[in-house]
Design an enzyme around this catalytic site. Sequence first.
Site, PDB file in Angstrom:
ATOM      1  N   LYS A 196       0.855  -1.185   0.000  1.00  0.00           N
ATOM      2  CA  LYS A 196       0.000   0.000   0.000  1.00  0.00           C
ATOM      3  C   LYS A 196       0.889   1.232   0.000  1.00  0.00           C
ATOM      4  O   LYS A 196       1.813   1.338   0.806  1.00  0.00           O
ATOM      5  CB  LYS A 196      -0.901   0.009   1.239  1.00  0.00           C
ATOM      6  N   LYS A 198       1.052   5.296   0.510  1.00  0.00           N
ATOM      7  CA  LYS A 198       0.394   6.508   0.988  1.00  0.00           C
ATOM      8  C   LYS A 198       0.614   7.605  -0.052  1.00  0.00           C
ATOM      9  O   LYS A 198       1.730   8.058  -0.270  1.00  0.00           O
ATOM     10  CB  LYS A 198       0.989   6.930   2.333  1.00  0.00           C
ATOM     11  N   ASP A 226      -3.521   5.173  -1.503  1.00  0.00           N
ATOM     12  CA  ASP A 226      -4.347   5.926  -0.560  1.00  0.00           C
ATOM     13  C   ASP A 226      -3.937   7.389  -0.525  1.00  0.00           C
ATOM     14  O   ASP A 226      -2.996   7.761   0.179  1.00  0.00           O
ATOM     15  CB  ASP A 226      -4.208   5.311   0.837  1.00  0.00           C
ATOM     16  N   ASN A 228      -5.742   9.808   0.730  1.00  0.00           N
ATOM     17  CA  ASN A 228      -6.413  10.485   1.849  1.00  0.00           C
ATOM     18  C   ASN A 228      -7.338  11.604   1.405  1.00  0.00           C
ATOM     19  O   ASN A 228      -7.311  12.716   1.945  1.00  0.00           O
ATOM     20  CB  ASN A 228      -5.394  11.025   2.849  1.00  0.00           C
ATOM     21  N   GLU A 251      -8.060   3.558  -2.017  1.00  0.00           N
ATOM     22  CA  GLU A 251      -8.526   3.960  -0.692  1.00  0.00           C
ATOM     23  C   GLU A 251      -8.755   5.464  -0.598  1.00  0.00           C
ATOM     24  O   GLU A 251      -7.849   6.259  -0.854  1.00  0.00           O
ATOM     25  CB  GLU A 251      -7.511   3.525   0.370  1.00  0.00           C
ATOM     26  N   ASN A 274     -11.162   4.531   5.393  1.00  0.00           N
ATOM     27  CA  ASN A 274     -11.087   4.670   6.843  1.00  0.00           C
ATOM     28  C   ASN A 274     -11.371   6.129   7.204  1.00  0.00           C
ATOM     29  O   ASN A 274     -11.076   6.582   8.308  1.00  0.00           O
ATOM     30  CB  ASN A 274      -9.717   4.269   7.386  1.00  0.00           C
ATOM     31  N   ASP A 298     -10.387   0.208  12.602  1.00  0.00           N
ATOM     32  CA  ASP A 298      -9.270   0.558  13.476  1.00  0.00           C
ATOM     33  C   ASP A 298      -9.820   0.506  14.891  1.00  0.00           C
ATOM     34  O   ASP A 298     -10.637   1.345  15.270  1.00  0.00           O
ATOM     35  CB  ASP A 298      -8.729   1.939  13.146  1.00  0.00           C
ATOM     36  N   HIS A 325      -7.172  -0.623   9.193  1.00  0.00           N
ATOM     37  CA  HIS A 325      -6.372   0.579   9.048  1.00  0.00           C
ATOM     38  C   HIS A 325      -5.291   0.594  10.126  1.00  0.00           C
ATOM     39  O   HIS A 325      -5.381  -0.105  11.126  1.00  0.00           O
ATOM     40  CB  HIS A 325      -7.307   1.784   9.195  1.00  0.00           C
ATOM     41  N   ASN A 327      -2.411   3.343  12.200  1.00  0.00           N
ATOM     42  CA  ASN A 327      -1.721   4.602  12.437  1.00  0.00           C
ATOM     43  C   ASN A 327      -0.414   4.247  13.137  1.00  0.00           C
ATOM     44  O   ASN A 327      -0.156   3.075  13.422  1.00  0.00           O
ATOM     45  CB  ASN A 327      -2.585   5.530  13.293  1.00  0.00           C
TER      46      ASN A 327
END
Length: 429
Positions: A196, A198, A226, A228, A251, A274, A298, A325, A327
């Site tokens: 994955k 970011k 992803d 965001n 995502e 998420n 999460d 998910h 963090n």
Amino acid sequence: MNLTVADVRLTPILVADPPLLNTQGVHQPYTPRLIVEVVTADGVTGVGETYGDTKYLELVRPFAERLVGRQVSDLNGLFTVADEIAVDASRVSGQVDVGGLRGVQTADKLRLSVVSGFEVACLDALGKTLGLPVHTLLGGKVRDAVEYSAYLFYKWAEHPQGVAAEKDDWGAALDPAGVVAQARIFTERYGFTSFKLKGGVFPPDQEIAAIRALAEAFPGHPLRLDPNGAWSVETSLRVAEELGDVLEYLEDPALGTPAMAEVARATHVPLATNMCVTTFAEIKEAFTRDAVQVVLSDHHYWGGLRNTQQLAALCRTFGVGVSMHSNTHLGISLAAMTHVAATVPDLHHACDSHYPWQSEDVLTERLTFEGGRVAVSDAPGLGVELDRDRLAFLHRRWLEDDGRLRDRDDEAAMRVADPEWVTPSVPRW
């Protein structure tokens, strides 16, 4: 046996974090976490972990006081305790959460994030008392190991000059070649077979090129991207068309359920989230509009491991996929994730984990990935043990901080390198 909670210990810490980039900025050199210890009258200690930012600490302290004298097995009562704590709504931001990029933050999300750390600690203590692993307390495991995905980031070689920080050996990743090199390290060290990235950091064409480079380097391996919520609907659809033949899912390409629904209607690429589904109240709109095909749970902000199971059951009912998910977190959280993931029947996507990025931990022995998987412990409780010397060291770092790092703020961290930086409004592209 006496299951009464006799004491609760709260230890805020700062742990090293590499300069990982996202659409809002860059990770700080240290990030706050909170270690929760629940001690029973018999002297059994259970451990939990959650966010350590100031707004969480303001709630966990009165929560801990109310927990003393209750039964460690009264997991439903944790939500009652949370309800008793008055939340000052003026302290809760209505903006996108800098600490996790997980949608609009509310008082209820903050409350559930606090409950989760205590629930895990209570389950750990209960499991140790009964001689049972947490997954047994949750109904029993359906797999002996849980698969995780390599979590790739655009990354600077080091934090800005003049910033005190721990060194890492990952190097920079600022172009497709750097991303592929990072992925190779993940496979060599941990055996990950899915990846994955970011995104939302560079213009979409650059991130398309990075995914294409990964597809060429790792043919047939599941890939995810992803950004965001940094893209418009139009950009999201263009990227989906460009990468539709290689993506496992996309995502949160666009921000919010309406935008995600619009993207979903026009592409065959599955959408994961998420950000637009982070509470039970948000499920109805997202599922009835078919805005998402995979929900990334999460347990930290869904309210714990049992709420995660409830979410998985709802997803199964509506034919929506589920995964996890991640963090910035330490080994206690990874152990908790692994226990609950082991109990979810329809977990068809590898879970996310930041754990390989964290060079520091509070455990006597780090959890390990073998072939991209973490073995599910059958030891009582979570199967982990605190290293009290390391916990004390990381707590001293928190005590010695002047307050700048006690709240994660990726935008502020980016301004150290670029004083003019302001988190771009969305859609960014």
